[in-house]
Design a protein around this motif. Structure first.
Motif, PDB file in Angstrom:
ATOM      1  N   LYS A 225      31.415 -34.914  37.948  1.00 13.07           N
ATOM      2  CA  LYS A 225      30.035 -34.992  37.453  1.00 13.07           C
ATOM      3  C   LYS A 225      29.255 -33.713  37.763  1.00 13.07           C
ATOM      4  O   LYS A 225      28.409 -33.291  36.960  1.00 13.07           O
ATOM      5  CB  LYS A 225      29.335 -36.208  38.064  1.00 13.07           C
ATOM      6  CG  LYS A 225      29.843 -37.533  37.517  1.00 13.07           C
ATOM      7  CD  LYS A 225      29.244 -38.712  38.268  1.00 13.07           C
ATOM      8  CE  LYS A 225      29.839 -40.026  37.798  1.00 13.07           C
ATOM      9  NZ  LYS A 225      29.380 -41.178  38.590  1.00 13.07           N
TER      10      LYS A 225
ATOM     11  N   SER B 189      35.438 -38.008  41.179  1.00 14.28           N
ATOM     12  CA  SER B 189      34.388 -38.304  40.195  1.00 14.28           C
ATOM     13  C   SER B 189      33.100 -37.544  40.520  1.00 14.28           C
ATOM     14  O   SER B 189      32.384 -37.118  39.615  1.00 14.28           O
ATOM     15  CB  SER B 189      34.124 -39.808  40.129  1.00 14.28           C
ATOM     16  OG  SER B 189      33.555 -40.291  41.327  1.00 14.28           O
ATOM     17  N   LYS B 190      32.812 -37.376  41.822  1.00 16.69           N
ATOM     18  CA  LYS B 190      31.609 -36.617  42.201  1.00 16.69           C
ATOM     19  C   LYS B 190      31.731 -35.158  41.764  1.00 16.69           C
ATOM     20  O   LYS B 190      30.786 -34.582  41.214  1.00 16.69           O
ATOM     21  CB  LYS B 190      31.392 -36.710  43.715  1.00 16.69           C
ATOM     22  CG  LYS B 190      30.930 -38.084  44.177  1.00 16.69           C
ATOM     23  CD  LYS B 190      30.772 -38.139  45.685  1.00 16.69           C
ATOM     24  CE  LYS B 190      30.285 -39.522  46.134  1.00 16.69           C
ATOM     25  NZ  LYS B 190      30.218 -39.619  47.614  1.00 16.69           N
TER      26      LYS B 190
ATOM     27  N   GLU C  70      26.079 -45.108  33.426  1.00 13.01           N
ATOM     28  CA  GLU C  70      26.962 -44.355  34.324  1.00 13.01           C
ATOM     29  C   GLU C  70      28.249 -45.112  34.628  1.00 13.01           C
ATOM     30  O   GLU C  70      29.306 -44.503  34.847  1.00 13.01           O
ATOM     31  CB  GLU C  70      26.242 -44.018  35.629  1.00 13.01           C
ATOM     32  CG  GLU C  70      27.062 -43.075  36.511  1.00 13.01           C
ATOM     33  CD  GLU C  70      26.324 -42.598  37.734  1.00 13.01           C
ATOM     34  OE1 GLU C  70      26.808 -41.660  38.375  1.00 13.01           O
ATOM     35  OE2 GLU C  70      25.252 -43.161  38.044  1.00 13.01           O
TER      36      GLU C  70
ATOM     37  N   THR D 177      36.804 -41.427  44.104  1.00 15.12           N
ATOM     38  CA  THR D 177      35.376 -41.197  44.327  1.00 15.12           C
ATOM     39  C   THR D 177      35.021 -39.717  44.509  1.00 15.12           C
ATOM     40  O   THR D 177      34.127 -39.211  43.816  1.00 15.12           O
ATOM     41  CB  THR D 177      34.871 -42.049  45.509  1.00 15.12           C
ATOM     42  OG1 THR D 177      35.084 -43.429  45.194  1.00 15.12           O
ATOM     43  CG2 THR D 177      33.393 -41.819  45.749  1.00 15.12           C
TER      44      THR D 177
ATOM     45  N   ASN E  47      31.961 -43.667  34.241  1.00 12.50           N
ATOM     46  CA  ASN E  47      33.002 -43.713  35.276  1.00 12.50           C
ATOM     47  C   ASN E  47      34.342 -44.156  34.713  1.00 12.50           C
ATOM     48  O   ASN E  47      35.397 -43.681  35.150  1.00 12.50           O
ATOM     49  CB  ASN E  47      32.591 -44.648  36.418  1.00 12.50           C
ATOM     50  CG  ASN E  47      31.573 -44.019  37.349  1.00 12.50           C
ATOM     51  OD1 ASN E  47      31.439 -42.798  37.400  1.00 12.50           O
ATOM     52  ND2 ASN E  47      30.835 -44.848  38.079  1.00 12.50           N
TER      53      ASN E  47
ATOM     54  N   TRP F 133      37.870 -42.179  34.983  1.00  9.14           N
ATOM     55  CA  TRP F 133      39.165 -42.733  35.403  1.00  9.14           C
ATOM     56  C   TRP F 133      40.279 -42.257  34.464  1.00  9.14           C
ATOM     57  O   TRP F 133      41.397 -41.970  34.913  1.00  9.14           O
ATOM     58  CB  TRP F 133      39.123 -44.269  35.404  1.00  9.14           C
ATOM     59  CG  TRP F 133      38.637 -44.893  36.681  1.00  9.14           C
ATOM     60  CD1 TRP F 133      37.432 -45.482  36.894  1.00  9.14           C
ATOM     61  CD2 TRP F 133      39.352 -45.003  37.924  1.00  9.14           C
ATOM     62  NE1 TRP F 133      37.347 -45.953  38.182  1.00  9.14           N
ATOM     63  CE2 TRP F 133      38.509 -45.678  38.837  1.00  9.14           C
ATOM     64  CE3 TRP F 133      40.620 -44.605  38.343  1.00  9.14           C
ATOM     65  CZ2 TRP F 133      38.893 -45.962  40.153  1.00  9.14           C
ATOM     66  CZ3 TRP F 133      41.005 -44.888  39.658  1.00  9.14           C
ATOM     67  CH2 TRP F 133      40.157 -45.547  40.543  1.00  9.14           C
TER      68      TRP F 133
END
Length: 425
Positions: free
Chosen positions: A156, A152-153, A247, A149, A251, A255
């Motif tokens: 982005k 991924s933030k 989105e 998480t 994601n 991954w």
């Protein structure tokens, strides 16, 4: 004087980083490919679907190049033998290729680089199969992320149009008559059916991906994993579409980057649990039960359907992959490495980083993994994701076969065995 563009996980002529740079070098470019015997000699199945897929793609690339008056040069043997051959055949002044992050690939590329350096030939490599690699997305202190998480933030936040910009196709291929692509039979393999997923997907599928992706009876996933694995499509073009349309699908692409980053920074995960304490688990490793799992004969219809689909087609729906992996590691207490190796033999889209990451997630031993006490109940999973038995009915007719182990018994046993191992650590 020519430049070689060594194709590996990037089997296309458009939006391809190494090919773009090779064509900009000013030298005539020869695309080359190696059917690497270091890899092929380990394949057990003489009718391997992945080889058929690669062969089909190379044939298509050859047709595109012939229209340009050029050709692919395909070699069967080791990379060292291939470059010894090519450097004698052509006046090679540079070799261009794209990064590969797997341990064997890193060793291979290091050896080829040394071989070429001895001949005074530069070896140029580029990022192509991921959006962000290696240390491009790390914590503020420079350490790699091990939880998805926050990774991924940051991923982005870093993403902008620059990273999705395509590499324009160019001209400048070496002009020569077409060279034959070795037949599968010449390499000791057999042709298989070539009913492979299409790489062109409908916009509507991507728009609704988050609502349809968990239901294996629905045509709700992209089936692009094999194309991403072998680079027959551009990750940049796909991420651009995902950013605009869905989105959740984006994601899934993140991954891919995450697991490639983990493999780069922690190559020991190929053989060891990411969380070392999980290597203390006393696996049962019952070979007869493993065989029943492989054959889809566990008595749990959703598990058996997944395994039969895999064996028949080389594909398994992602939701079902999680169910069968959890079943093997938790219900049967069989080492995740056994399941990972079986998938590696069977999956058309087999990718070391993603396969390893998925199996360690299911076993609880990986980075950002499901906790060890999370044991998927196959019956509840069926009720949630295939309640009308449409998927199961396609692959399993004997719905009332006795289960290999009762769920409650298996869950209790798994918690005890895992708990004991983790207390010791």
């Amino acid at each position: 004087m020519v430049a070689l563009c060594w194709l590996r996980r990037d089997l296309r002529l458009s939006d391809q980083a190494a090919l773009y740079h090779a064509l900009r070098s000013g030298m005539p470019v020869i695309p080359v490919f190696i059917f690497d015997t270091n890899i092929l000699n380990d394949l057990e199945d003489r009718a391997d679907k992945r080889l058929q897929f690669i062969h089909d793609v190379l044939t298509q690339l050859q047709q595109q190049l012939v229209k340009k008056g050029s050709t692919l040069d395909v070699f069967y043997g080791t990379p060292e033998q291939a470059f010894a051959h090519w450097t004698k055949r052509y006046k090679v002044k540079a070799v261009f290729t794209n990064h590969d992050y797997e341990p064997y690939a890193r060793e291979r590329d290091a050896a080829v680089s040394v071989q070429l350096k001895a001949l005074g030939i530069p070896f140029h490599t580029y990022k192509d199969q991921v959006i962000f690699e290696k240390d491009e997305v790390v914590k503020d202190n420079g350490e790699p992320y091990t939880v998805f998480t926050p990774y991924s933030k940051k991923w982005k936040l870093k993403l902008n149009d620059f990273y999705l910009k395509p590499y324009p196709a160019g001209e400048g291929f070496y002009q020569q008559p077409p060279l034959p692509v070795p037949a599968l039979s010449d390499m000791g393999f057999e042709a298989t059916d070539n009913n492979f997923p299409d790489k062109d997907i409908e916009e509507a599928l991507l728009r609704h991906y988050d609502k349809t992706r968990d239901f294996p009876a629905v045509d709700g996933t992209s089936r692009l994993s094999v194309h991403l694995r072998f680079g027959t499509i551009s990750i940049r073009a796909l991420a651009q579409r995902a950013r605009q349309l869905n989105e959740v699908f984006l994601n899934e692409l993140i991954w891919r980057d995450f697991y490639q980053m983990i493999l780069w920074h922690f190559p020991q995960v190929v053989h060891q649990s990411f969380k070392k304490e999980y290597d203390g688990i006393m696996w049962r490793n019952n070979e007869k039960e493993f065989q029943r799992w492989c054959e889809g004969q566990t008595g749990y219809p959703i598990v058996d359907a997944g395994m039969r689909e895999l064996n028949a087609t080389g594909y398994m729906h992602n939701r079902v992959r999680m169910i069968v992996a959890s079943f093997l590691t938790k219900h049967l207490l069989i080492d995740w490495r056994w399941g990972e190796a079986y998938f590696a033999k069977k999956l058309l889209d087999y990718d070391l980083a993603a396969n390893n990451g998925g199996w360690q997630w299911a076993a609880g031993s990986g980075c950002d993994a499901a906790p060890y006490f999370r044991v998927f109940n196959p019956t509840l999973q069926t009720q949630k994701f295939d309640k009308d038995l449409l998927y199961i009915g396609k692959w399993v007719t004997e719905i009332d076969s006795p289960p290999i182990v009762e769920h409650d018994v298996a869950r209790k046993r798994a918690l005890e065995v895992y708990g004991k191992a983790l207390k010791k650590s």
